[in-house]
Design a protein around this motif. Structure first.
Motif, mmCIF file in Angstrom:
data_model
loop_
_atom_site.group_PDB
_atom_site.id
_atom_site.type_symbol
_atom_site.label_atom_id
_atom_site.label_comp_id
_atom_site.label_asym_id
_atom_site.label_seq_id
_atom_site.Cartn_x
_atom_site.Cartn_y
_atom_site.Cartn_z
ATOM 1 N N GLY A 44 0.795 -1.213 0.000
ATOM 2 C CA GLY A 44 0.000 0.000 0.000
ATOM 3 C C GLY A 44 0.830 1.266 0.000
ATOM 4 N N HIS A 45 0.116 2.399 -0.049
ATOM 5 C CA HIS A 45 0.795 3.696 0.038
ATOM 6 C C HIS A 45 1.516 3.782 1.381
ATOM 7 C CE1 HIS A 45 1.673 7.892 -0.503
ATOM 8 N NE2 HIS A 45 1.076 8.179 0.634
ATOM 9 N N LEU A 46 2.765 4.223 1.335
ATOM 10 C CA LEU A 46 3.600 4.212 2.544
ATOM 11 C C LEU A 46 4.060 5.615 2.886
ATOM 12 C CD1 LEU A 46 5.114 2.669 4.743
ATOM 13 C CD2 LEU A 46 6.936 2.208 3.071
ATOM 14 N N GLN A 47 3.759 6.034 4.116
ATOM 15 C CA GLN A 47 4.251 7.310 4.629
ATOM 16 C C GLN A 47 5.632 7.098 5.241
ATOM 17 O OE1 GLN A 47 0.940 7.999 7.332
ATOM 18 N NE2 GLN A 47 0.140 9.603 5.988
ATOM 19 N N THR A 48 6.477 8.108 5.156
ATOM 20 C CA THR A 48 7.855 7.941 5.626
ATOM 21 C C THR A 48 7.926 7.645 7.121
ATOM 22 O OG1 THR A 48 8.030 10.346 5.845
ATOM 23 C CG2 THR A 48 8.876 9.367 3.813
ATOM 24 N N ASN A 49 6.982 8.165 7.907
ATOM 25 C CA ASN A 49 7.024 7.921 9.354
ATOM 26 C C ASN A 49 6.626 6.494 9.730
ATOM 27 O OD1 ASN A 49 4.297 8.290 8.753
ATOM 28 N ND2 ASN A 49 3.857 9.328 10.669
ATOM 29 N N ALA A 57 -5.194 11.292 -8.617
ATOM 30 C CA ALA A 57 -5.673 10.862 -7.303
ATOM 31 C C ALA A 57 -4.947 9.623 -6.782
ATOM 32 C CB ALA A 57 -7.174 10.586 -7.365
ATOM 33 N N LYS A 58 -4.127 8.999 -7.612
ATOM 34 C CA LYS A 58 -3.425 7.781 -7.203
ATOM 35 C C LYS A 58 -1.933 8.036 -7.062
ATOM 36 C CE LYS A 58 -6.619 4.390 -9.198
ATOM 37 N NZ LYS A 58 -6.770 3.277 -10.164
ATOM 38 N N SER A 59 -1.322 7.261 -6.184
ATOM 39 C CA SER A 59 0.124 7.352 -5.989
ATOM 40 C C SER A 59 0.847 6.653 -7.129
ATOM 41 C CB SER A 59 0.517 6.708 -4.660
ATOM 42 O OG SER A 59 -0.156 7.321 -3.577
ATOM 43 N N GLY A 60 2.126 6.960 -7.265
ATOM 44 C CA GLY A 60 2.946 6.266 -8.250
ATOM 45 C C GLY A 60 3.603 7.206 -9.236
ATOM 46 N N ILE A 61 4.705 6.739 -9.789
ATOM 47 C CA ILE A 61 5.441 7.476 -10.803
ATOM 48 C C ILE A 61 4.711 7.346 -12.136
ATOM 49 C CG2 ILE A 61 7.671 7.638 -11.986
ATOM 50 C CD1 ILE A 61 7.744 8.302 -8.981
ATOM 51 N N PHE A 62 4.596 8.434 -12.883
ATOM 52 C CA PHE A 62 3.996 8.343 -14.212
ATOM 53 C C PHE A 62 4.937 7.552 -15.137
ATOM 54 C CE2 PHE A 62 0.968 12.270 -14.242
ATOM 55 C CZ PHE A 62 0.316 11.744 -13.140
ATOM 56 N N PRO A 63 4.388 6.826 -16.097
ATOM 57 C CA PRO A 63 5.211 5.961 -16.951
ATOM 58 C C PRO A 63 6.415 6.654 -17.589
ATOM 59 C CG PRO A 63 2.910 5.469 -17.299
ATOM 60 C CD PRO A 63 2.946 6.668 -16.392
#
Length: 238
Positions: free
Chosen positions: A85-90, A138-144
């Motif tokens: 899942g989406h991960l926060q640095t803390n 609205a979604k996490s992730g690097i664009f292609p």
């Protein structure tokens, strides 16, 4: 205590999903191996443990750090336990040294924190770079289009072991429509990892979920993340 009815349901679901995976692999015609990861958000640890000890499941993954931590002792003895899942640095400090693979690295800042915690704990952390195939804000992730440069940058960081990509595709009305996103992701994956075979062992392309994993396999996925098709409908009130 798990009921007999639940055991039968899980066993039948697992068998059905594996049959569908094998059919997709055969249709793809490459003879490639595809791994199944149980996306276990909201499902109890005993369900995951049963699939691992009685059905042949080898890996599961959580979307939430708190669930990962709560279930870890019951799940990890029986198979790999990933974070997807989406991960926060803390939250990184709770996963480094425990998660067998972190799928969702989507920023340099996050990668640097995973590396820092890994150095501190004297471990090497395997990771995947998350790619937002549909370029959805609205979604996490690097664009292609950003992925090749980002992959190269992450590959050079200390205490990280880049294993591949996790692809998040948009929801499409027609299953056939999602294949173009998988195709583009596969081209990026092959282009980068074919050039880095000497550095990256058995690269992973994680893409496809319960409703799209067959299409993802036919477009080159090596790992699929399946939740409801294995466990049944989720209870989001948990």
């Amino acid at each position: 205590m798990m009921t007999e009815e639940r055991k039968i349901e899980l066993t039948e679901n697992y068998s059905r999903v594996m049959e569908q995976i094998h059919a997709a692999v055969n249709q793809r015609g490459t003879g490639a191996e595809v791994s199944l990861l149980a996306a276990s958000k909201t499902y109890p640890a005993q369900d995951i443990a049963y699939l691992m000890t009685h059905c042949g499941l080898t890996m599961a993954g959580e979307n939430r750090q708190t669930e990962f931590t709560e279930k870890y002792e019951e799940v990890h003895p029986y198979g790999q336990y990933h974070f997807i899942g989406h991960l926060q640095t803390n939250k990184v400090k709770y996963l480094v040294g425990k998660a067998d693979l972190i799928h969702s690295v989507d920023s340099v800042h996050l990668a640097e924190e995973i590396a820092r915690q890994s150095v501190r704990k004297e471990v090497v952390t395997p990771i995947l770079v998350q790619v937002n195939a549909g370029r959805e804000e609205a979604k996490s992730g690097i664009f292609p289009e950003e992925a090749p440069e980002f992959l190269a940058q992450i590959a050079e960081m200390p205490a990280l072991k880049l294993r591949g990509m996790m692809v998040v595709a948009p929801i499409c009305e027609e299953k056939s429509a999602v294949r173009k996103y998988f195709q583009e992701s596969y081209r990026i994956f092959i282009d980068f990892f074919a050039k880095n075979k000497h550095n990256i062992e058995d690269p992973i392309l994680s893409m496809g979920m319960s409703d799209t994993f067959a299409e993802a396999i036919m477009e080159g996925a090596t790992l699929v993340r399946v939740g409801s098709a294995l466990f049944g409908a989720r209870n989001y009130q948990i």
